[in-house]
Motif scaffolding. Sequence first.
Motif, short mmCIF file in Angstrom:
data_model
loop_
_atom_site.label_atom_id
_atom_site.label_comp_id
_atom_site.label_asym_id
_atom_site.label_seq_id
_atom_site.Cartn_x
_atom_site.Cartn_y
_atom_site.Cartn_z
N MET A 175 0.83 -1.21 0.00
CA MET A 175 0.00 0.00 0.00
C MET A 175 0.87 1.26 0.00
SD MET A 175 -3.08 -1.08 -0.23
CE MET A 175 -2.36 -2.40 -1.24
N ILE A 176 1.91 1.25 0.80
CA ILE A 176 2.82 2.41 0.82
C ILE A 176 3.48 2.58 -0.55
CG2 ILE A 176 4.91 3.37 1.87
CD1 ILE A 176 4.20 1.77 4.41
N TYR A 177 3.77 1.45 -1.18
CA TYR A 177 4.40 1.46 -2.50
C TYR A 177 3.59 2.26 -3.50
CZ TYR A 177 8.51 -1.04 -4.21
OH TYR A 177 9.78 -1.37 -4.59
N ILE A 178 2.28 2.11 -3.45
CA ILE A 178 1.41 2.79 -4.42
C ILE A 178 1.59 4.30 -4.33
CG2 ILE A 178 -0.99 3.23 -5.07
CD1 ILE A 178 -1.62 0.40 -3.99
N PHE A 179 1.49 4.85 -3.11
CA PHE A 179 1.59 6.30 -2.94
C PHE A 179 3.02 6.80 -3.17
CE2 PHE A 179 -2.04 4.91 -0.38
CZ PHE A 179 -3.03 5.72 -0.91
N ALA A 180 4.00 6.00 -2.78
CA ALA A 180 5.39 6.38 -3.02
C ALA A 180 5.67 6.43 -4.52
CB ALA A 180 6.33 5.39 -2.33
N ALA A 181 5.11 5.48 -5.26
CA ALA A 181 5.31 5.44 -6.70
C ALA A 181 4.71 6.67 -7.37
CB ALA A 181 4.70 4.18 -7.29
N MET A 182 3.54 7.08 -6.92
CA MET A 182 2.90 8.28 -7.49
C MET A 182 3.73 9.53 -7.20
SD MET A 182 -1.10 7.38 -6.63
CE MET A 182 -1.75 8.87 -7.40
N ALA A 183 4.25 9.63 -5.99
CA ALA A 183 5.10 10.76 -5.64
C ALA A 183 6.38 10.76 -6.48
CB ALA A 183 5.45 10.72 -4.15
N PHE A 184 6.95 9.56 -6.66
CA PHE A 184 8.16 9.42 -7.49
C PHE A 184 7.86 9.79 -8.93
CE2 PHE A 184 11.23 6.57 -9.80
CZ PHE A 184 12.39 7.24 -9.41
N PRO A 240 -2.86 8.09 -15.68
CA PRO A 240 -1.83 8.12 -16.74
C PRO A 240 -0.67 7.18 -16.40
CG PRO A 240 -2.51 10.35 -16.15
CD PRO A 240 -3.13 9.43 -15.13
N MET A 241 -0.03 6.64 -17.44
CA MET A 241 1.08 5.70 -17.26
C MET A 241 2.19 6.31 -16.41
SD MET A 241 0.85 2.63 -18.67
CE MET A 241 2.53 2.17 -19.13
N TRP A 242 2.52 7.59 -16.65
CA TRP A 242 3.65 8.21 -15.98
C TRP A 242 3.40 8.43 -14.49
CZ3 TRP A 242 2.90 12.70 -13.33
CH2 TRP A 242 1.79 13.47 -13.67
N LEU A 243 2.11 8.47 -14.10
CA LEU A 243 1.79 8.79 -12.71
C LEU A 243 1.87 7.59 -11.77
CD1 LEU A 243 0.87 10.84 -10.62
CD2 LEU A 243 -1.50 10.45 -11.35
N LEU A 244 1.55 6.39 -12.27
CA LEU A 244 1.55 5.23 -11.37
C LEU A 244 2.29 4.04 -11.95
CD1 LEU A 244 0.71 3.80 -8.79
CD2 LEU A 244 -1.51 3.32 -9.85
N LYS A 245 1.91 3.58 -13.15
CA LYS A 245 2.46 2.35 -13.69
C LYS A 245 3.97 2.41 -13.89
CE LYS A 245 1.52 -1.01 -15.17
NZ LYS A 245 1.92 -2.27 -14.49
N GLN A 246 4.46 3.42 -14.63
CA GLN A 246 5.89 3.48 -14.91
C GLN A 246 6.74 3.64 -13.65
OE1 GLN A 246 6.63 6.38 -17.99
NE2 GLN A 246 6.12 4.96 -19.64
N PRO A 247 6.42 4.60 -12.75
CA PRO A 247 7.25 4.71 -11.54
C PRO A 247 7.13 3.51 -10.62
CG PRO A 247 5.36 6.19 -11.42
CD PRO A 247 5.43 5.68 -12.83
N ARG A 248 5.94 2.90 -10.54
CA ARG A 248 5.78 1.71 -9.70
C ARG A 248 6.61 0.56 -10.24
NH1 ARG A 248 3.27 -1.55 -6.31
NH2 ARG A 248 2.66 -3.59 -7.08
#
Length: 560
Positions: A175-184, A240-248
């Motif tokens: 769960m933390i990963y999801i929000f960290a990925a969006m921030a990244f 969008p891909m850049w907001l979650l999928k790619q950084p995650r």
Amino acid sequence: MNGLTLVGIAIVVLMLAYVLYGRWLVKTWGIDPNAKTPAYRFEDGQDYVPASRFTVFSHQFNSITGAGPVTGPIIAAMFGWLPAFLWLLVGGVFFGAVQDFTALYASVKNDGKSMGLIIERYIGKTGRKLFLLFCWLFTLLVIAAFADILAGTFNGFNKDGSQNVPGAAAASISMIYIFAAMAFGIFMRHNKAGELTKFVIGAMIVALILWTGIKYPMYYDGKTWRYIVFVYCFIASVLPMWLLKQPRDYLSVFLLLGMILGGAVGIIIANPEIQMPAFMGWTVKNQPLFPILFITIACGAVSGFHSLVSSGTSSKSISNEKDMLTVGYGAMLVETLLGVVALVIACSASQGGGLPTGTPFQIFGNAVGGFFTMFGLPAHVSTCIIMMCVSALAMTTIDAVTRIGRMSLQEFFAPSEEGEENNFLVKFITNNYVSTIITLALAYALCLAGYASIWPLFGAANQLLSALVLTALAVFLRVTNRKGFMLYVPMTFMFVVTMSALIISVYNIIMKLIGGNFVFMVDGLQLIIAVALMTLALLVVSHCWKELAKPKIDNNTVMA
């Protein structure tokens, strides 16, 4: 047999395959390093987003890997380690990696179009409709199976009611990963940092996430986590891909490659002996080796789902055609290595010729966690990290497949003629949010059956999809005057294997109906999907073979 020997053989074979066979395919079909890829020509900030080679590799590897290369080989070990090992290597090199690379290649050469639209161009509109419907039904099975696996892994309580610390910690980290990925993702979007900077920041974020998740586990039951996973799938499908999928995916690759490296190093240091027999028989637990072995091990050998990732998302992020070999062929070989490592670890932990009790994730996580203790990590920390790694495999697949399911449904209803407009109902169904909800709602109904019930049907459908894709790609290569003979054996073998497996699945479901154990929302839905998949597959293959059987015309239709 020594486990280290098997891993060593696999590494040598896979390296030679990449250097020799992979590069031969590139040379045979040709690439243009100076060509402007679809990621640049159609950049929209949503799906078409140029990315570095490592970023696209991370996305491809994370998306295709999923739970398959851990789950499949461990289940298939019931036939003995030798059949599973041989199928992983032969399938990975000559079936799976070829399919993934060719699908990526065909998509990049066709404006980043998905397999459905590629089929329309080279086979016809009817073939496209049939294929897209097949793909959409298939995505329902993938979402259902992996969502149930994740919910079971994240379950914070054991059967006796005690707390399941590794599962709760893995859930918290995820769960933390999801929000960290969006921030990244936001940070990288607005700061054009170099690859080294991204790598250092990414590694620091991963370490912080692991520490926080292990310290603050989340205790919810499996049913609650099932709801949460489906909510996550919805969000991941529409962002969008850049907001979650790619950084995650970029962050997850640290975990996944670390897990593979840790498992491989653990095997080197521990040098375990394989406790399972090499061959258990042609029929085990009333399951025939043919075709069950070849549908049980999908990811790691060949998986039709991979082609949807190659042509659905990765092709839209390739910055240079030179990257296609690494992304398409290379990512699959790394997945094959993971399958071999999982097989060796599970068979080394076997007792009395049988595997330890528990799910494939638990067997793998406990064994690799034991290896990590050799590096000084406490046992519970090691187990939490490995459980998170295998959970990341499933999460990075389930969010990708939900997006692909949504896109398949939208493309199915897309106008066949240029300039043709959709009516109100079609516009409503193809809305990003509505099409995602429809896909997830049906997948949830299937999920109620549990992954063990869905897996055989999922495996057969997955491999049948591979047969259809390989056949369609053979048409693409033929029409564009490229050699395609290397696809003929894989596509024929996979079609025979998977149709046989689906017939067995339908027979078993009918026997449940006769025996009075039939539940419509579980067995009935599976029966409908199995029959639909078989029918659609026969129709798609017949359309493809009509094109392959046509006299070859010597023209200049080769794509740039």
